[in-house]
Design a protein around this motif. Structure first.
Motif, PDB file in Angstrom:
ATOM      1  N   PRO A 753       0.808  -1.222   0.000  1.00 35.54           N
ATOM      2  CA  PRO A 753       0.000   0.000   0.000  1.00 35.54           C
ATOM      3  C   PRO A 753       0.840   1.271   0.000  1.00 35.54           C
ATOM      4  O   PRO A 753       0.467   2.262  -0.632  1.00 35.54           O
ATOM      5  N   ALA A 754       1.973   1.252   0.716  1.00 34.87           N
ATOM      6  CA  ALA A 754       2.853   2.421   0.744  1.00 34.87           C
ATOM      7  C   ALA A 754       4.296   1.968   0.599  1.00 34.87           C
ATOM      8  O   ALA A 754       4.677   0.899   1.087  1.00 34.87           O
ATOM      9  N   ALA A 755       5.101   2.788  -0.081  1.00 35.62           N
ATOM     10  CA  ALA A 755       6.525   2.510  -0.249  1.00 35.62           C
ATOM     11  C   ALA A 755       7.307   3.778   0.021  1.00 35.62           C
ATOM     12  O   ALA A 755       6.893   4.876  -0.367  1.00 35.62           O
ATOM     13  N   VAL A 756       8.435   3.610   0.710  1.00 35.98           N
ATOM     14  CA  VAL A 756       9.366   4.703   0.966  1.00 35.98           C
ATOM     15  C   VAL A 756      10.668   4.360   0.257  1.00 35.98           C
ATOM     16  O   VAL A 756      11.365   3.416   0.644  1.00 35.98           O
ATOM     17  N   VAL A 757      10.990   5.096  -0.798  1.00 39.53           N
ATOM     18  CA  VAL A 757      12.207   4.850  -1.579  1.00 39.53           C
ATOM     19  C   VAL A 757      13.290   5.792  -1.083  1.00 39.53           C
ATOM     20  O   VAL A 757      13.125   7.018  -1.122  1.00 39.53           O
ATOM     21  N   VAL A 758      14.392   5.219  -0.599  1.00 46.81           N
ATOM     22  CA  VAL A 758      15.481   5.991  -0.002  1.00 46.81           C
ATOM     23  C   VAL A 758      16.619   6.080  -0.999  1.00 46.81           C
ATOM     24  O   VAL A 758      17.145   5.058  -1.457  1.00 46.81           O
ATOM     25  N   LEU A 759      17.024   7.304  -1.343  1.00 48.87           N
ATOM     26  CA  LEU A 759      18.092   7.542  -2.315  1.00 48.87           C
ATOM     27  C   LEU A 759      19.187   8.356  -1.649  1.00 48.87           C
ATOM     28  O   LEU A 759      19.255   9.583  -1.799  1.00 48.87           O
ATOM     29  N   PRO A 760      20.100   7.704  -0.898  1.00 52.18           N
ATOM     30  CA  PRO A 760      21.191   8.449  -0.260  1.00 52.18           C
ATOM     31  C   PRO A 760      22.200   8.923  -1.294  1.00 52.18           C
ATOM     32  O   PRO A 760      22.267   8.394  -2.422  1.00 52.18           O
ATOM     33  N   GLY A 761      22.989   9.902  -0.920  1.00 52.14           N
ATOM     34  CA  GLY A 761      23.928  10.502  -1.863  1.00 52.14           C
ATOM     35  C   GLY A 761      24.929   9.533  -2.444  1.00 52.14           C
ATOM     36  O   GLY A 761      25.317   9.655  -3.614  1.00 52.14           O
ATOM     37  N   ARG A 778       6.422   0.025  -6.907  1.00 51.18           N
ATOM     38  CA  ARG A 778       6.035  -0.930  -5.852  1.00 51.18           C
ATOM     39  C   ARG A 778       4.948  -0.352  -4.955  1.00 51.18           C
ATOM     40  O   ARG A 778       4.369  -1.070  -4.135  1.00 51.18           O
ATOM     41  N   ALA A 779       4.660   0.927  -5.059  1.00 54.54           N
ATOM     42  CA  ALA A 779       3.689   1.589  -4.186  1.00 54.54           C
ATOM     43  C   ALA A 779       2.306   1.520  -4.803  1.00 54.54           C
ATOM     44  O   ALA A 779       2.135   1.816  -5.996  1.00 54.54           O
ATOM     45  N   GLY A 780       1.321   1.156  -3.985  1.00 58.31           N
ATOM     46  CA  GLY A 780      -0.050   1.115  -4.451  1.00 58.31           C
ATOM     47  C   GLY A 780      -0.803   2.412  -4.217  1.00 58.31           C
ATOM     48  O   GLY A 780      -1.380   2.981  -5.143  1.00 58.31           O
TER      49      GLY A 780
END
Length: 821
Positions: A753-761, A778-780
Motif C-alpha cells: 500500500p505504501a513505499a518509501v524509496v530511499v536515495l542516499p547521496g 512498488r507503491a499502491g
C-alpha cells in the motif's frame, strides 16, 4: 510531484527519533524469485459420459480420470485382446478405437446430457446399480455386487505430484575425513580452515588432491577472490608459482565467466574476456582461453551478427582467397559470414539452447483454431507450421488436441470468448487462439487482461494455469480472476484446495516447477495443462525459462506477460526482452494505463521523463535530505509515524526500498534503525527477535518474505508467505536478513500500500531507469521519495537505460523459426 510543503506535512514527526546509522561493506542487490508458496491444485478435465459408463462397468475411477491422455484407451485395447496379434495390428486397432471414442464424445456433446454422466469411481458404480434395479434388469443382491473382471485392466496414470520441501534439498555433507584432508591442505597454504567444508563440497571426491595439483581450483569456492587464490598457490607451490601458469589462466577464465553470470550474462564476448584476463595479470589471455576450451571448462560459439544469414553460411576455406569458397567463389555462394565469438559456461549454454528449442517447438506447432483474423492480428506472427492441421500426426489435429479428449475448442468458440471481452483483452484472446507462444506487455492494471484470458480459456473447457513471480503476485492475480480458493492453497485435498474438477490454478513459477503447486504432471512428465499464462515474465532467468518450456506438453499454449520497464531477472539471461526484440510471435501491448498520480509518474519514467505530477491526496511526496544520517532519520519518521497518521497506512504495510545492502543508508543501516523503533529487542535468536520482518533466501536469487515466530533446538522458526519455515541454526546467518528495508531486486514482483524509496547521496552511481521504475512502481496508494541524490535522479531516468546483457537467445531462435513477415 507534490510541493515541499506537502512533504513537510507528511514527514512531520510526532516525537523526535534518533537515527541509528549502521556500518557495512557495499553489497550488491539480491534478486527475489519466489520460492515458498502454499499448495495449489488444478483438477483434470471432467470425463465424458462414455468414460463414466466404462468406469461404472469396470469399477475403476482411475480409468475415467485417465481419459484425457488416452491411457484408458490403451488399457482397454490391451485388456480386450482375445488372441495373439501383430504389433502393427494392435496399434491400428488402438487407433481405430480411439477415433471411435472421439466421435462418440462429439456426438454425446451435441445431444442431451444424462444426469450423473460426470460421476466417476464408486459414485458411478452406485448410480449404475441403482438404475439397474429401477429398470428391473438385476435384483438388488446382484446389482450391488461387483462382477469379476474378464481381464485385468491397466489403470490410467494419474498426474504425477512431486512434493518438495520448503527449501531446495541441500547437497550431502562431505565426509568428515574428506573435510579434514582438505583442511590440512588449506593450512599448508595459509587459507582459513573455515573454508574446508565448502571446498570439499565444491570440488567433490578427492578435493585435497585436486588442490595440491591445482591450487587455483580454490576459485571454484563461492566468495574466494583471485588474489586470495594467488596467495594460496604461492604458499603451496613456492618458486614454481607464476602469473603465466597455465592452471592460473584456466581457473581465472572460468571464474570470470561465473562472475559474468552473476551480472546477468550467459556468455562473454571474446574481446571482453581477454581484456578482463589481461587486467588480472594473465600474460597471454588467448592461450588461457584456449586451455580452458581444451579442458572442457569453457564452450566457444561463433554467432552470426545481426542481419547475416546463419543456416546458409558455408565454412571458410583454409586455402584463403584463391581457394574454393574464397573471394572467387561461384555466384550464389557466400564466401564468409561476419560472426562474433563468444565464450560461455556449459550450464548456461545448454539452458539457452534448450530454451530456444522449446520455444521453436511452440512457435511451429499447428493449432486448428487459428482463424484468419487471429493470424493477422500481429504482423510479427511466425507460428506457421509445414504440417497440415488436418493430418492425424499433426500436434494441432483433432485427434491430438491438447485439450485432453481430442476435441479442443474451435475458432468460433475462441471468437465468442474474445467477443465477450474488450480492448487489449480481446486481442490477447484472439492471438492465443491461433498461436503457441504469445507475448503481452503492460503494467499493474494490465494484469486484468491475462486474467480475462484465463477466464476465457477456462470457459472453453481447457486446463489452464496462471503462474506469477511471487506469492503476493499470485494473490493479486487471483483477485482479478475471481477464482475461489486460488490463494492460500494447502496440499492436494487439504483445506482450501479447489475441487477436483476446478480447471484453474494460480501458482508461483517456483511452486509449479517443484510440484508443490499447480496441476501436477502427466505420465510423460509434462505439466497436465493446455494453457500456461506466466506473469512477471521479465523476472525469469534462462534456466527457469528452459525448465518451464521443457515441461509443457505438445500442443500447449504459452503466454508470457510482464512489464518491460522493470528490472530484469536476478539470474543470467534476459528472456522476455530477447523475445520482444526477436519479434518471433504475436505481441499484444496493453492500452490500460496504471491509474492515479503514481501511475502517471511511473509511466513517464518508463519513457525517460521524471516529471512533476499533481498529488492532491499526498499520493506522491518528496522528502529532501542532507546526508545519510538525515535520510535514515526521515525514513524512520515516515514509516513509524507520518504515513500511518496522515494516510492511515500501518507500518507493516509500508515497505522501504533502497539501492544496496551496504553503505551509510543501505538495507543494513535502515533495518537496524527500523528494528530499534518498530520491534526493539536484543536479537537473542542469532540477531533476530519474534516479530521481526525478515527475508529468507534458501538459495541465491530466491527470496521469501515473512516474520520471525520463534526459535528452538531445530533452528529459527519463520512464517513466510503464510507457510511455516524452519531455518537450521548454522544457516541463519547466510540465508536470513531483516526486511523492513529491501533492495529493488528483492521487491520486484510485489506491491505494498505504501513505499518509501530511499536515495542516499552515495547511491547516485547505482541508479538506472529500470531501478527507479521498479522502486517507484512498488507503491499502491502512497509513495515517499527520500531524496538525497539531487539531479542524479532525473539524469538516471533520462540517460541510463537497462545495463546490457550478453545473451545468445535471439541468435539461437533465428534459424529455428520462419522468417518474420
Amino acid at each position: 510531484m507534490s510541493t515541499e510543503s506537502a512533504a513537510a506535512e507528511v514527514a512531520e514527526p510526532r516525537s523526535p527519533d534518533a537515527a541509528v546509522p549502521g556500518p557495512g561493506a557495499q553489497g550488491g542487490p539480491d534478486g527475489a524469485p519466489e520460492a515458498a508458496g502454499p499448495e495449489a491444485e488444478s483438477g483434470a478435465e471432467a470425463a465424458s459420459e462414455a468414460d463414466a459408463e466404462a468406469a461404472s462397468e469396470g469399477g475403476s475411477g482411475q480409468a475415467a480420470e485417465g481419459a484425457a491422455d488416452g491411457g484408458t484407451a490403451e488399457g482397454q485395447a490391451e485388456g480386450g485382446a482375445g488372441g495373439e496379434v501383430s504389433e502393427a495390428e494392435a496399434e491400428l486397432a488402438a487407433q481405430r478405437e480411439l477415433r471411435e471414442r472421439i466421435e462418440q464424445r462429439k456426438a454425446a456433446k451435441k445431444g442431451p446430457v444424462a444426469a450423473g454422466g460426470k460421476l466417476q469411481g464408486t459414485a458411478a458404480d452406485l448410480l449404475a446399480a441403482v438404475r439397474a434395479v429401477e429398470s428391473g434388469e438385476k435384483p438388488v443382491a446382484s446389482a450391488f455386487r461387483a462382477p469379476e473382471p474378464v481381464a485385468p485392466r491397466r489403470p490410467a496414470p494419474e498426474p504425477v505430484r512431486r512434493p518438495a520441501p520448503e527449501a531446495p534439498p541441500r547437497p550431502a555433507e562431505p565426509a568428515p575425513e574428506a573435510v579434514a584432508a582438505v583442511a590440512a591442505v588449506l593450512a599448508e597454504g595459509g587459507a582459513p580452515a573455515a573454508l574446508a567444508a565448502r571446498t570439499a563440497a565444491a570440488l567433490g571426491e578427492g578435493a585435497d588432491g585436486q588442490l595440491r595439483e591445482d591450487p587455483w581450483q580454490l576459485l571454484r569456492v563461492t566468495g574466494v577472490r583471485p588474489e586470495q587464490a594467488d596467495g594460496f598457490a604461492r604458499a603451496l607451490l613456492g618458486p614454481e608459482c607464476g602469473p603465466d601458469d597455465e592452471r592460473r589462466g584456466r581457473a581465472l577464465t572460468v571464474w570470470l565467466l561465473d562472475q559474468a553470470a552473476v551480472a546477468g550474462h550467459t556468455a562473454l564476448d571474446s574481446a571482453a574476456l581477454t581484456a578482463a584476463l589481461g587486467q588480472r595479470g594473465v600474460p597471454d589471455p588467448d592461450a588461457a582461453v584456449q586451455s580452458a576450451i581444451a579442458e572442457g571448462d569453457v564452450l566457444v560459439f561463433q554467432d552470426a551478427l545481426d542481419g547475416a544469414p546463419v543456416a546458409e553460411a558455408p565454412a571458410v576455406s583454409p586455402e584463403g582467397a584463391d581457394g574454393e569458397g574464397g573471394a572467387d567463389a561461384p555466384d550464389g555462394e557466400q564466401a564468409a559470414v561476419p560472426v562474433r565469438v563468444l565464450f560461455g559456461l556449459e550450464r548456461y549454454a545448454l539452458a539457452e539452447e534448450s530454451l530456444a528449442d522449446g520455444l521453436a517447438r511452440l512457435l511451429n506447432t499447428a493449432l486448428p483454431t487459428a482463424s484468419a483474423a487471429s493470424r493477422a492480428s500481429n504482423s510479427s506472427d511466425t507460428s506457421g507450421s509445414p504440417d497440415s492441421p488436418d493430418s492425424p500426426d499433426s500436434p494441432g489435429s483433432p485427434d491430438a488436441s491438447a485439450a485432453g479428449d481430442g476435441a479442443g475448442p474451435g475458432a468460433e468458440a475462441w471468437e465468442s470468448a474474445a467477443g465477450a471481452a474488450s480492448g487489449s483483452a480481446a486481442e490477447l484472446i484472439r492471438a492465443v487462439a491461433g498461436h503457441g507462444l504469445v507475448l503481452h506487455t503492460g503494467g499493474e492494471a494490465a494484469r486484468a487482461e491475462p486474467a480475462a484470458l484465463v477466464a476465457a480459456a477456462r470457459s472453453l473447457g481447457l486446463r489452464v494455469c496462471a503462474a506469477t513471480h511471487s506469492a503476493d503476485g499470485r494473490r493479486r492475480l487471483a483477485e482479478h480472476i475471481g477464482a475461489p480458493d486460488a490463494t492460500g492453497l494447502d496440499a492436494p485435498g487439504g483445506p482450501g484446495a479447489p475441487a477436483a474438477a476446478e480447471p484453474t490454478a494460480v501458482v508461483t513459477v517456483a511452486g509449479l516447477l517443484s510440484g508443490r503447486e499447480g496441476p501436477g504432471r502427466d505420465a510423460d512428465g509434462a505439466l497436465a495443462l493446455d494453457v500456461l499464462v506466466v506473469l512477471d515474465a521479465p523476472q525469469m532467468d534462462v534456466e527457469t525459462a528452459a525448465m518451464l518450456v521443457e515441461s509443457l506438453p505438445d500442443g500447449a499454449r504459452l503466454v508470457l506477460s510482464g512489464d518491460p520497464g522493470v528490472l530484469w531477472s536476478a539470474g543470467p539471461g534476459r528472456v522476455f526482452a530477447d523475445l520482444l526484440a526477436a519479434r518471433c510471435c504475436p505481441q499484444i501491448a496493453s492500452r490500460t494505463p496504471d491509474p492515479g498520480p503514481i501511475g502517471e509518474l511511473v509511466s513517464g519514467i518508463g519513457v525517460g521523463e521524471l516529471g512533476e505530477v499533481s498529488a492532491p491526496d499526498k499520493e506522491v511526496v518528496i522528502v529532501p535530505v542532507r546526508d545519510a544520517a538525515d535520510a535514515i532519520h526521515r525514513t524512520v519518521q515516515l514509516v513509524a509515524d507520518s504515513v500511518p497518521r496522515a494516510l492511515g497506512v500501518p507500518s507493516e504495510d509500508t515497505q522501504v526500498i533502497t539501492p544496496g545492502h551496504g553503505g551509510a543508508a543501505g538495507t543494513r543501516a535502515l533495518n537496524a534503525a527500523l528494528k530499534e523503533r518498530l520491534n526493539p529487542g536484543p536479537g537473542r535468536f542469532g540477531g533476530f527477535d519474534p516479530g521481526d520482518r525478515v527475508a529468507h533466501a534458501p538459495v541465491p536469487g530466491r527470496t521469501a518474505l515473512g516474520r520471525v515466530v520463534g526459535a528452538d533446538a531445530e533452528g529459527l522458526h519463520l512464517e513466510c508467505d503464510g507457510a511455516p519455515v524452519v531455518v537450521p541454526k548454522e544457516r541463519v546467518e547466510q540465508t536470513v536478513r531483516h526486511a523492513w528495508a529491501l533492495t529493488a531486486h528483492q521487491a520486484v514482483g510485489r506491491r505494498w500500500p505504501a513505499a518509501v524509496v530511499v536515495l542516499p547521496g552515495d547511491a547516485a552511481a547505482a541508479l538506472t531507469r529500470p531501478w527507479v521504475y521498479t522502486a517507484f512502481s512498488r507503491a499502491g496508494r502512497h509513495l515517499s521519495v527520500v531524496q538525497g541524490v539531487g539531479q542524479a535522479l532525473p539524469q538516471a531516468v533520462a540517460e541510463r537505460p537497462a545495463k546490457d546483457r550478453t545473451t545468445r537467445l535471439i541468435t539461437l531462435l533465428r534459424p529455428q523459426v520462419p522468417a518474420t513477415r
